[in-house]
Design a protein around this motif. Structure first.
Motif, PDB file in Angstrom:
ATOM      1  N   PRO A 105      -0.517  -5.196  -5.389  1.00  0.00           N
ATOM      2  CA  PRO A 105      -1.541  -4.169  -5.637  1.00  0.00           C
ATOM      3  C   PRO A 105      -2.249  -4.414  -6.960  1.00  0.00           C
ATOM      4  O   PRO A 105      -1.624  -4.825  -7.948  1.00  0.00           O
ATOM      5  CB  PRO A 105      -0.726  -2.866  -5.697  1.00  0.00           C
ATOM      6  CG  PRO A 105       0.609  -3.190  -5.104  1.00  0.00           C
ATOM      7  CD  PRO A 105       0.843  -4.638  -5.364  1.00  0.00           C
ATOM      8  N   GLY A 125       3.278   0.851  -3.616  1.00  0.00           N
ATOM      9  CA  GLY A 125       2.718   0.470  -4.899  1.00  0.00           C
ATOM     10  C   GLY A 125       3.416  -0.720  -5.530  1.00  0.00           C
ATOM     11  O   GLY A 125       3.069  -1.134  -6.641  1.00  0.00           O
ATOM     12  N   ALA A 169       0.824  -1.207   0.000  1.00  0.00           N
ATOM     13  CA  ALA A 169       0.000   0.000   0.000  1.00  0.00           C
ATOM     14  C   ALA A 169       0.862   1.262   0.000  1.00  0.00           C
ATOM     15  O   ALA A 169       0.538   2.252  -0.664  1.00  0.00           O
ATOM     16  CB  ALA A 169      -0.929  -0.004   1.212  1.00  0.00           C
ATOM     17  N   ASP A 171      -5.472  -2.977  -9.875  1.00  0.00           N
ATOM     18  CA  ASP A 171      -5.818  -1.751 -10.589  1.00  0.00           C
ATOM     19  C   ASP A 171      -6.825  -0.894  -9.819  1.00  0.00           C
ATOM     20  O   ASP A 171      -6.943   0.298 -10.065  1.00  0.00           O
ATOM     21  CB  ASP A 171      -6.412  -2.092 -11.968  1.00  0.00           C
ATOM     22  CG  ASP A 171      -5.392  -2.803 -12.850  1.00  0.00           C
ATOM     23  OD1 ASP A 171      -4.182  -2.552 -12.655  1.00  0.00           O
ATOM     24  OD2 ASP A 171      -5.807  -3.604 -13.703  1.00  0.00           O
ATOM     25  N   ASP A 172      -7.551  -1.498  -8.915  1.00  0.00           N
ATOM     26  CA  ASP A 172      -8.653  -0.794  -8.249  1.00  0.00           C
ATOM     27  C   ASP A 172      -8.373  -0.582  -6.758  1.00  0.00           C
ATOM     28  O   ASP A 172      -9.289  -0.599  -5.936  1.00  0.00           O
ATOM     29  CB  ASP A 172      -9.943  -1.586  -8.417  1.00  0.00           C
ATOM     30  CG  ASP A 172      -9.750  -3.069  -8.080  1.00  0.00           C
ATOM     31  OD1 ASP A 172      -8.634  -3.413  -7.638  1.00  0.00           O
ATOM     32  OD2 ASP A 172     -10.700  -3.856  -8.246  1.00  0.00           O
ATOM     33  N   ASP A 173      -7.085  -0.381  -6.421  1.00  0.00           N
ATOM     34  CA  ASP A 173      -6.663  -0.168  -5.036  1.00  0.00           C
ATOM     35  C   ASP A 173      -6.863  -1.392  -4.156  1.00  0.00           C
ATOM     36  O   ASP A 173      -6.631  -1.333  -2.945  1.00  0.00           O
ATOM     37  CB  ASP A 173      -7.389   1.034  -4.390  1.00  0.00           C
ATOM     38  CG  ASP A 173      -6.941   2.356  -4.997  1.00  0.00           C
ATOM     39  OD1 ASP A 173      -5.809   2.403  -5.525  1.00  0.00           O
ATOM     40  OD2 ASP A 173      -7.725   3.321  -4.947  1.00  0.00           O
ATOM     41  N   GLU A 174      -7.302  -2.480  -4.753  1.00  0.00           N
ATOM     42  CA  GLU A 174      -7.377  -3.729  -3.998  1.00  0.00           C
ATOM     43  C   GLU A 174      -5.978  -4.344  -3.935  1.00  0.00           C
ATOM     44  O   GLU A 174      -5.194  -4.235  -4.874  1.00  0.00           O
ATOM     45  CB  GLU A 174      -8.340  -4.704  -4.673  1.00  0.00           C
ATOM     46  CG  GLU A 174      -9.808  -4.314  -4.549  1.00  0.00           C
ATOM     47  CD  GLU A 174     -10.314  -4.417  -3.117  1.00  0.00           C
ATOM     48  OE1 GLU A 174     -10.023  -5.432  -2.465  1.00  0.00           O
ATOM     49  OE2 GLU A 174     -10.983  -3.473  -2.671  1.00  0.00           O
ATOM     50  N   ILE A 175      -5.676  -4.985  -2.824  1.00  0.00           N
ATOM     51  CA  ILE A 175      -4.391  -5.654  -2.668  1.00  0.00           C
ATOM     52  C   ILE A 175      -4.654  -7.135  -2.411  1.00  0.00           C
ATOM     53  O   ILE A 175      -5.330  -7.496  -1.442  1.00  0.00           O
ATOM     54  CB  ILE A 175      -3.575  -5.037  -1.508  1.00  0.00           C
ATOM     55  CG1 ILE A 175      -3.218  -3.586  -1.839  1.00  0.00           C
ATOM     56  CG2 ILE A 175      -2.304  -5.855  -1.249  1.00  0.00           C
ATOM     57  CD1 ILE A 175      -2.493  -2.853  -0.715  1.00  0.00           C
TER      58      ILE A 175
END
Length: 205
Positions: free
Chosen positions: A131, A66, A63, A133-137
């Protein structure tokens, strides 16, 4: 070249993962440690399990930077101490990272324990956080164990932590008397990291 953060300031851990990648024939990954990235808030290791701590460290690193992030939490579980020190291994003596004090305390606690009850296992949970594309990890956590026993006094100058007092199953030597290559082939962290090889290979592609 894909940069992958290793959430550690321990150069030995970076070299260990590099050896795992090399032996698996994976290139295209550039491993960087915490010293090579701007500082970020690292959550305290308050999880009840190695897996919880590893996942939290990997998620924080991914987070903040990146980058895909590999993190591990490891320690030793001693049968006669009801699987303690466990997640408290690094601070068993009350001072975080004092290998000598931690080892001395452990040996003192086992002073009167006979050989047949000195069984133990090194445990490592390794997490890879990637990480999206949609801020999901996405986080994948694996576990490796290395069974053995606690010897009565430290032996060997290789390794770190409890290595000098841990004799792996089938060995006369302690973990601190093994070469780096021998240790990689059977250690708890080596076993866990090997399970992440397919994920790391996919990143390299």
């Amino acid at each position: 070249m894909v940069q992958v953060l290793v959430a550690s300031r321990n150069a030995k851990k970076l070299r260990e993962l590099q050896r795992v990648l090399d032996s698996a024939g994976i290139d295209g990954i550039d491993l960087v440690g915490l010293d090579a990235v701007p500082p970020y808030d690292e959550a305290p290791e308050t999880g009840a399990t190695f897996e919880e701590n590893a996942a939290a460290k990997a998620r924080d690193g991914a987070a903040a930077t990146g980058m895909p992030c590999v993190a591990d939490d490891s320690g030793i579980e001693v049968d006669a101490l009801n699987a303690m020190p466990g997640v408290l291994s690094a601070r068993w003596s009350g001072r975080h990272g004092d290998d000598h004090a931690n080892t001395e305390l452990l040996l003192g606690q086992l002073q009167d324990v006979p050989d047949e009850r000195r069984g133990a296992a090194f445990v490592s949970a390794c997490a890879l956080a990637v990480p999206g594309d949609d801020d999901e990890i996405a986080v994948h956590v694996v576990r490796g164990e290395w069974r053995g026993a606690i010897v009565h006094s430290p032996r060997g100058g290789n390794g770190f932590g409890y290595d000098p007092v841990f004799r792996p199953e089938g060995e006369d030597r302690t973990a601190a008397e093994l070469s780096a290559e021998e240790k990689d082939a059977s250690s708890h962290r080596g076993r866990a990291l090997a399970q992440l090889v397919p994920d790391l290979a996919a990143l390299a592609r």
